[in-house]
Design an enzyme around this catalytic site. Structure first.
Site, PDB file in Angstrom:
ATOM      1  CB  ALA A 167      -0.931   0.005   1.209  1.00  0.00           C
ATOM      2  CG  ASP A 168       3.366   2.406   3.371  1.00  0.00           C
ATOM      3  OD1 ASP A 168       2.168   2.673   3.555  1.00  0.00           O
ATOM      4  OD2 ASP A 168       4.179   2.277   4.301  1.00  0.00           O
ATOM      5  CB  ILE A 169       5.912   1.009  -2.380  1.00  0.00           C
ATOM      6  CG1 ILE A 169       6.848   1.181  -1.173  1.00  0.00           C
ATOM      7  CG2 ILE A 169       6.687   1.212  -3.684  1.00  0.00           C
ATOM      8  CD1 ILE A 169       7.949   0.144  -1.092  1.00  0.00           C
TER       9      ILE A 169
END
Length: 383
Positions: A167-169
């Site tokens: 999700a972050d990247i």
């Protein structure tokens, strides 16, 4: 050498991973990135382990080639010192929960009143609107809420956490960079900036195209590890070797399956996996488990069948293929002059800066920018 983002100034209010990685990509393409950090400790990533010099190794990897200004954004006098930079900035990136920048008098509307051409990118878990907008979360929560984690999360005895912060990247960094570049192109055309709302959880649904297609058209929704690309077939699985390593077997197409089954010597009676898929899977597993990984590595290097032995990260970083691509050539340096391999970024060589070695900035190293003209300034920490 000129790069695509020369003369683009970015004010980066983000911390930890999604925003800092996005601004790393922009810096590698020539943008001047100025981190705005809290005085004293700076952003959280500086304190992470392992340490590499004064700051963490993670901070060095994600923030090389940037500048740093230490400001107490809760102090109106300190905040006002940002105004000259905001007037000349092209991009603002922030990663607070919705409403925080407004409380700091730095909302999109307030910044746009100073600089109508500003491209203002907000990265959050759930977006600027909706019932979950203010909810706290991390990567595991976002992939769990989106349905992505449920497609392959192991069993109750051995639950599996993905090895990448998806999700972050994939949901945060990449969409942020993509949309910022679109906004720059739009500003070239219209002269106007805009507010980009990046919700990490929103952007995960793209990765489940196959699951959505299957569920919506057949009414049979994929479950945990039961589909084509999540281990639900003998043609796309991880098979343990005798020495406790794994073969990554992905001979999906019939031509590759034929080569694979011939290479491992599978009983011809079991090669048609449409008859009894579990029996075929069990037989393949027994064969692979009868030999060490090196045995299979040698065979699969000769057999063109989409099969390989899973490599450790340490081994992958020594792979002659990746070395030949120049992926591992750049270095990051700390304040003591120690060097290590820099984090590879997905900016193709012709669009990257010529700086082969760069540093992450010391906290507040570029505070002098607030006392100078708003034109870009090169400092020791942005080498």
């Amino acid at each position: 050498m000129a790069t695509p983002l020369d003369n683009i100034r970015v004010l980066d209010f983000s911390t930890l991973l999604p925003g800092p990685m996005a601004t790393l990509f922009l810096a590698e393409a020539g943008a001047e990135v100025i981190k705005i950090e809290r005085p004293g400790r700076g952003e959280e990533m500086r304190s992470y382990l392992p340490k590499w010099g004064e700051d963490s190794a993670n901070f060095a990897m994600l923030n090389r080639g940037k500048k740093s200004m230490a400001l107490d954004l809760k102090d109106p006098a300190e905040r006002d010192r940002l105004i000259p930079l905001l007037k000349d900035a092209d991009i603002v990136i922030e990663q607070f929960r919705p409403g925080v920048m407004a409380r700091l008098c730095l909302s999109y509307e307030e910044v746009a009143a100073i600089n109508p051409g500003i491209i203002y990118c907000s990265i959050t878990g759930y977006g600027q609107s909706g019932p979950k907008a203010a909810r706290a979360g991390h990567d595991l929560n976002y992939i769990g809420d989106s349905g992505l984690l449920a497609l392959a999360c192991g069993t109750s005895d051995t639950p599996v956490i993905p090895p990448a912060l998806i999700a972050d990247i994939a949901g945060g960094t990449y969409p942020a960079v993509f949309n910022i570049l679109l906004a720059l192109r739009e500003r070239d055309r219209t002269g106007k900036g805009g507010h980009i709302d990046i919700a990490m959880s929103d952007n995960l649904f793209t990765f489940m195209y196959w699951a959505q297609a299957e569920g919506q058209t057949t009414g049979k929704w994929p479950g945990n590890g039961d589909s084509l690309v999540t281990g639900g077939t003998c043609r796309y699985r991880l098979y343990p070797t005798r020495d406790n390593r794994f073969v990554a077997a992905a001979p999906l197409e019939q031509k590759f399956w034929d080569i694979f089954t011939e290479t491992i010597g599978l009983d011809p009676a079991l090669r048609d996996d449409s008859k009894d898929g579990q029996a075929t899977t069990d037989a393949v597993a027994r064969i692979i488990n009868a030999h060490d990984a090196d045995h299979w590595q040698a065979l699969f290097e000769q057999a063109d069948c989409c099969c390989s032995v899973v490599q450790s990260l340490k081994d992958a970083l020594s792979d002659p293929h990746f070395k030949s691509r120049g992926l591992l050539d750049r270095q990051v340096e700390n304040a003591s002059g120690d060097r290590t391999m820099a984090l590879p970024v997905p900016v193709v060589p012709q669009y990257r800066t010529s700086q082969e070695t760069s540093r992450a900035p010391a906290l507040g190293a570029d505070n002098a920018l607030m006392h100078q003209s708003a034109s870009p300034v090169t400092t020791e920490n942005s080498r």
